[in-house]
Design an enzyme around this catalytic site. Sequence first.
Site, PDB file in Angstrom:
ATOM      1  N   ASP A   2      35.154  45.529  35.574  1.00 48.40           N
ATOM      2  CA  ASP A   2      34.248  45.111  36.655  1.00 48.40           C
ATOM      3  C   ASP A   2      34.050  46.293  37.577  1.00 48.40           C
ATOM      4  OD1 ASP A   2      35.456  44.640  39.661  1.00 48.40           O
ATOM      5  OD2 ASP A   2      37.022  44.684  38.130  1.00 48.40           O
ATOM      6  N   ASP A  19      39.316  37.963  41.929  1.00 45.62           N
ATOM      7  CA  ASP A  19      40.469  38.798  42.275  1.00 45.62           C
ATOM      8  C   ASP A  19      41.311  38.046  43.299  1.00 45.62           C
ATOM      9  OD1 ASP A  19      39.074  39.010  44.616  1.00 45.62           O
ATOM     10  OD2 ASP A  19      38.536  41.110  44.374  1.00 45.62           O
TER      11      ASP A  19
END
EC number: 2.4.2.29
Length: 382
Positions: free
Chosen positions: A268, A93
């Site tokens: 996720d 991320d």
Amino acid sequence: MKYELKTTSGNARRGRLTFSRPKGEYVVETPAFMPVGTYGTVKGMTPEEVAATGAQILLGNTFHLWLRPGQEVMKSHGDLHGFMQWHGPILTDSGGFQVFSLGKLRKIKEEGVTFQNPISGEKIFLSPEKSMEIQYDLGSDIVMIFDECTPYPATFDYAKNSMEMSLRWAKRSRDRFDELQNPRALFGIVQGGTYEELRKISAEGLVDIGFDGYAVGGLAVGEPKEEMHRILEFTTPLLPQDKPRYLMGVGKPEDLVEGVRRGIDMFDCVMPTRNARNGHLFVSNGIVKIRNAKYKTDTTPLDPECDCYTCKNYTKAYLYHLDKCGEILGARLNTIHNLRYYQRLMAQIRQAIEEDRFDDFVVEFYAKIGKEVPPLQSEVNK
């Protein structure tokens, strides 16, 4: 990275991601669930144990790895793969969500975000360009653009300004990624809060810039489930069919099923690992709370349908005992099971799509856990 859409069942998509890495080609079958390795580890697990659960790709956290151990340590090991000894694909991320999570410790401007380092207390600055540079050093196979995760609730004007800035940051991320000549994949992130009009502008703007995949961000941040489903169902058709779609930070097993129903390919969440450490274990017919005293003398396995190491070797009574004593092994065995549960669920979803019986699978899944099938927005509007 190459994405191939193999078949569909309703809106559910069965695909394949292929990554070229130094140790060869790696395949990720989609829909896929990515375990979260925030600090370069899936908590309590070796890479081999994670792979044994069926995971083909992991998520790493740019923000936390940048603060500790830092880019130089990472580069001295080659990259994050060499540092943690996971040689399959890694998605990182951008740090945007962590900045969002810091709340009052951060200040957002057009240039980027200034915030207080939660470890040392010093002021530090993170921009789209800096995020691209950190992720380049991490050797991420999928790099995420730097964005602002719009909070919930947010007024239309706040969500609009936030989304427009995220679009400008997306372009800056794209430009810096290209300047670095990064050969990996770069994903855009759709924002816009719970406003369909803003989601449309965001999605179209990102498609104009052009990315290797598209994420839906800013969901599972406190909004009701119905709102999440509505926005997801509205947003996914706006994204290119030939690119992977990723729902960030989601979620419970039923959230994965609902995401796939609406055309999502990747997920996720820390839920399987965090819940495992807290004694909440996912099984075929719902949840086992292993701390409940009724399991103290239970000699049955956690889930007779599960083929994980934990279920094949240990009883609920043993898991109860380990948890009661605070033994590390308890958390590890629970984590192995929960991660395997998630990977088995994804494998069942993929098979159902291949056999074009995904709708039947959804009905069976909810019947097992004793819940009603949530309606699709298209059904509500009829």
